[in-house]
Design a protein around this motif. Structure first.
Motif, PDB file in Angstrom:
ATOM      1  N   PHE A  71       0.867  -1.194   0.000  1.00  0.00           N
ATOM      2  CA  PHE A  71       0.000   0.000   0.000  1.00  0.00           C
ATOM      3  C   PHE A  71       0.897   1.235   0.000  1.00  0.00           C
ATOM      4  O   PHE A  71       1.853   1.323   0.779  1.00  0.00           O
ATOM      5  CB  PHE A  71      -0.902   0.014   1.237  1.00  0.00           C
ATOM      6  CG  PHE A  71      -2.036  -0.973   1.161  1.00  0.00           C
ATOM      7  CD1 PHE A  71      -3.307  -0.572   0.767  1.00  0.00           C
ATOM      8  CD2 PHE A  71      -1.828  -2.315   1.484  1.00  0.00           C
ATOM      9  CE1 PHE A  71      -4.344  -1.491   0.693  1.00  0.00           C
ATOM     10  CE2 PHE A  71      -2.859  -3.228   1.415  1.00  0.00           C
ATOM     11  CZ  PHE A  71      -4.121  -2.817   1.013  1.00  0.00           C
ATOM     12  N   LYS A  72       0.553   2.225  -0.858  1.00  0.00           N
ATOM     13  CA  LYS A  72       1.398   3.411  -0.944  1.00  0.00           C
ATOM     14  C   LYS A  72       0.514   4.624  -1.280  1.00  0.00           C
ATOM     15  O   LYS A  72      -0.169   4.640  -2.299  1.00  0.00           O
ATOM     16  CB  LYS A  72       2.455   3.224  -2.015  1.00  0.00           C
ATOM     17  CG  LYS A  72       3.440   4.370  -2.140  1.00  0.00           C
ATOM     18  CD  LYS A  72       4.482   4.082  -3.217  1.00  0.00           C
ATOM     19  CE  LYS A  72       5.390   2.938  -2.784  1.00  0.00           C
ATOM     20  NZ  LYS A  72       6.485   2.730  -3.782  1.00  0.00           N
TER      21      LYS A  72
ATOM     22  N   CYS B  90      -0.333   8.388  -2.543  1.00  0.00           N
ATOM     23  CA  CYS B  90       0.229   9.319  -3.530  1.00  0.00           C
ATOM     24  C   CYS B  90       0.619  10.621  -2.817  1.00  0.00           C
ATOM     25  O   CYS B  90      -0.214  11.226  -2.136  1.00  0.00           O
ATOM     26  CB  CYS B  90      -0.786   9.592  -4.625  1.00  0.00           C
ATOM     27  SG  CYS B  90      -0.244  10.833  -5.840  1.00  0.00           S
TER      28      CYS B  90
ATOM     29  N   GLN C 169      -4.217   9.747  -2.751  1.00  0.00           N
ATOM     30  CA  GLN C 169      -4.854   8.470  -3.099  1.00  0.00           C
ATOM     31  C   GLN C 169      -3.984   7.305  -2.637  1.00  0.00           C
ATOM     32  O   GLN C 169      -2.785   7.269  -2.885  1.00  0.00           O
ATOM     33  CB  GLN C 169      -5.059   8.378  -4.613  1.00  0.00           C
ATOM     34  CG  GLN C 169      -5.549   7.025  -5.120  1.00  0.00           C
ATOM     35  CD  GLN C 169      -6.979   6.734  -4.705  1.00  0.00           C
ATOM     36  OE1 GLN C 169      -7.832   7.620  -4.756  1.00  0.00           O
ATOM     37  NE2 GLN C 169      -7.244   5.512  -4.297  1.00  0.00           N
TER      38      GLN C 169
ATOM     39  N   ASN D 158      -2.774   3.653  -2.967  1.00  0.00           N
ATOM     40  CA  ASN D 158      -2.649   2.663  -4.043  1.00  0.00           C
ATOM     41  C   ASN D 158      -2.130   1.347  -3.484  1.00  0.00           C
ATOM     42  O   ASN D 158      -1.385   1.327  -2.495  1.00  0.00           O
ATOM     43  CB  ASN D 158      -1.695   3.180  -5.120  1.00  0.00           C
ATOM     44  CG  ASN D 158      -2.147   4.514  -5.681  1.00  0.00           C
ATOM     45  OD1 ASN D 158      -2.986   4.576  -6.565  1.00  0.00           O
ATOM     46  ND2 ASN D 158      -1.602   5.606  -5.133  1.00  0.00           N
ATOM     47  N   ARG D 159      -2.526   0.240  -4.130  1.00  0.00           N
ATOM     48  CA  ARG D 159      -2.090  -1.085  -3.668  1.00  0.00           C
ATOM     49  C   ARG D 159      -1.559  -1.884  -4.845  1.00  0.00           C
ATOM     50  O   ARG D 159      -2.101  -1.851  -5.954  1.00  0.00           O
ATOM     51  CB  ARG D 159      -3.249  -1.848  -3.045  1.00  0.00           C
ATOM     52  CG  ARG D 159      -2.824  -3.117  -2.298  1.00  0.00           C
ATOM     53  CD  ARG D 159      -3.989  -4.047  -2.053  1.00  0.00           C
ATOM     54  NE  ARG D 159      -4.419  -4.702  -3.290  1.00  0.00           N
ATOM     55  CZ  ARG D 159      -5.386  -5.607  -3.364  1.00  0.00           C
ATOM     56  NH1 ARG D 159      -6.064  -5.902  -2.272  1.00  0.00           N
ATOM     57  NH2 ARG D 159      -5.704  -6.166  -4.521  1.00  0.00           N
TER      58      ARG D 159
ATOM     59  N   GLU E 135      -0.898  -5.094  -7.185  1.00  0.00           N
ATOM     60  CA  GLU E 135      -1.838  -6.116  -7.630  1.00  0.00           C
ATOM     61  C   GLU E 135      -1.267  -7.513  -7.401  1.00  0.00           C
ATOM     62  O   GLU E 135      -0.131  -7.804  -7.763  1.00  0.00           O
ATOM     63  CB  GLU E 135      -2.153  -5.930  -9.113  1.00  0.00           C
ATOM     64  CG  GLU E 135      -2.879  -4.634  -9.450  1.00  0.00           C
ATOM     65  CD  GLU E 135      -4.282  -4.604  -8.863  1.00  0.00           C
ATOM     66  OE1 GLU E 135      -4.884  -5.693  -8.713  1.00  0.00           O
ATOM     67  OE2 GLU E 135      -4.770  -3.501  -8.547  1.00  0.00           O
TER      68      GLU E 135
END
Length: 318
Positions: A46-47, A49, A54, A56-57, A59
């Motif tokens: 998980f990071k 922005c 936002q 982000n993860r 996949e």
């Protein structure tokens, strides 16, 4: 590689640790590596922005959908043991636990089979299409037991493709074609169907028909061994001669036999059948009074009648 040093002199006991060796003798052992499951941990990062906030993860790979699960290799091996090697559910799971030290449930095996079945749907469709478009296809059916109940396994095959289909019925409704309609190959097939002359196959008029002489040879051998039928010996010889001649012609690149060869084989077949029929017409009747109703024919006579009626289909070795 495992090195085995020569550490001490077997004659005087001298320490040879620092002495140079002169040569090596090698022996190789093919062995299995330790069989155990490898656990591959997938981590999705998980990071946030830094510009918009936002989150982000990363996949996960396709198919990695559960916190803990078996991989494609494990499921593939289970399906292989159960479906290809025909090892029953209980023994398959027991084998896996014994070899890998990891127990698996029969439910896991069932789910693996279902997943494999679903993934092979496209492959099955392509196999059926290839068979439907073939010039010659072999058709057969045999009995199976499903949960103690009898069912039928229908097969359609060429030199390169085979399709199996299980159905509760051997043949049909409407002249016995219910199961064959459900398989979906014969209704659309326009080549030559090779089979055991069963009426359900014969009822498909969209294709040509040829009889399996492997079945005929088994019946001829029975007529020879149990009825001492001379005509059966001659017919067996003829069918084997035709096969040898056809195989030789194919090896030579020929597409068909000559007209004279075809006529000769047809004449031989007709002579053998006529001689056999004449023997049954002239065989002596027993002195016992006849029983009421139609007399049941022998298996040999039934075979002879079939060869008489379907000579063309019998000699079609294409």
């Amino acid at each position: 590689m495992v090195f085995h040093p020569s550490s001490f002199c077997c004659g005087c006991g001298q320490d040879l640790s620092n002495a140079p060796g002169t040569e090596l003798q090698k022996r190789q052992v093919f062995e299995l590596p330790p069989l155990k499951l490898a656990v591959i941990e997938h981590q999705a990062e998980f990071k946030p922005c830094p510009r918009c906030g936002q989150v982000n993860r990363g996949e996960f790979p396709s198919g990695v959908s559960q916190p803990v699960q078996y991989g494609a290799g494990v499921k593939g091996l289970l399906v292989y043991l159960n479906q290809e090697q025909l090892i029953p559910y209980q023994r398959t799971t027991a084998l896996f636990a014994d070899v890998f030290g990891q127990p698996v449930s029969q439910g896991t095996l069932l789910n693996a089979n279902r997943e494999c079945f679903e993934q092979l749907a496209g492959c099955e469709t392509r196999i059926k299409q290839e068979i439907q478009q073939a010039a010659v296809v072999n058709f057969d059916e045999t009995g199976l037991s499903e949960n103690g109940k009898g069912i039928w396994l229908h097969s359609a095959s060429t030199l390169t493709h085979t399709h199996y289909f299980a159905h509760p019925k051997r043949g049909k409704e409407a002249r016995g074609k219910e199961a064959m309609q459900a398989v979906g190959i014969l209704p659309h097939f326009q080549g030559t169907a090779v089979h055991d002359h069963w009426e359900s196959y014969q009822s498909f008029e969209n294709c040509e028909h040829s009889f399996c002489n492997g079945h005929h040879l088994r019946e001829l051998v029975r007529a020879i061994d149990q009825d001492d039928a001379q005509w059966a010996r001659e017919m067996k010889r003829l069918l084997l001669d035709v096969k040898t001649t056809v195989d030789t012609a194919k090896d030579e690149g020929k597409l068909e036999l000559s007209t004279s060869q075809i006529d000769d084989f047809n004449h031989q077949c007709r002579d053998i059948v006529n001689q056999g029929l004449q023997l049954y017409l002239t065989e002596p009747r027993a002195n016992a009074p006849p029983k009421r109703g139609r007399k049941k024919q022998s298996k040999a006579k039934n075979l002879l009648d079939r060869l008489d009626k379907y000579q063309t289909e019998t000699l079609d070795f294409g």
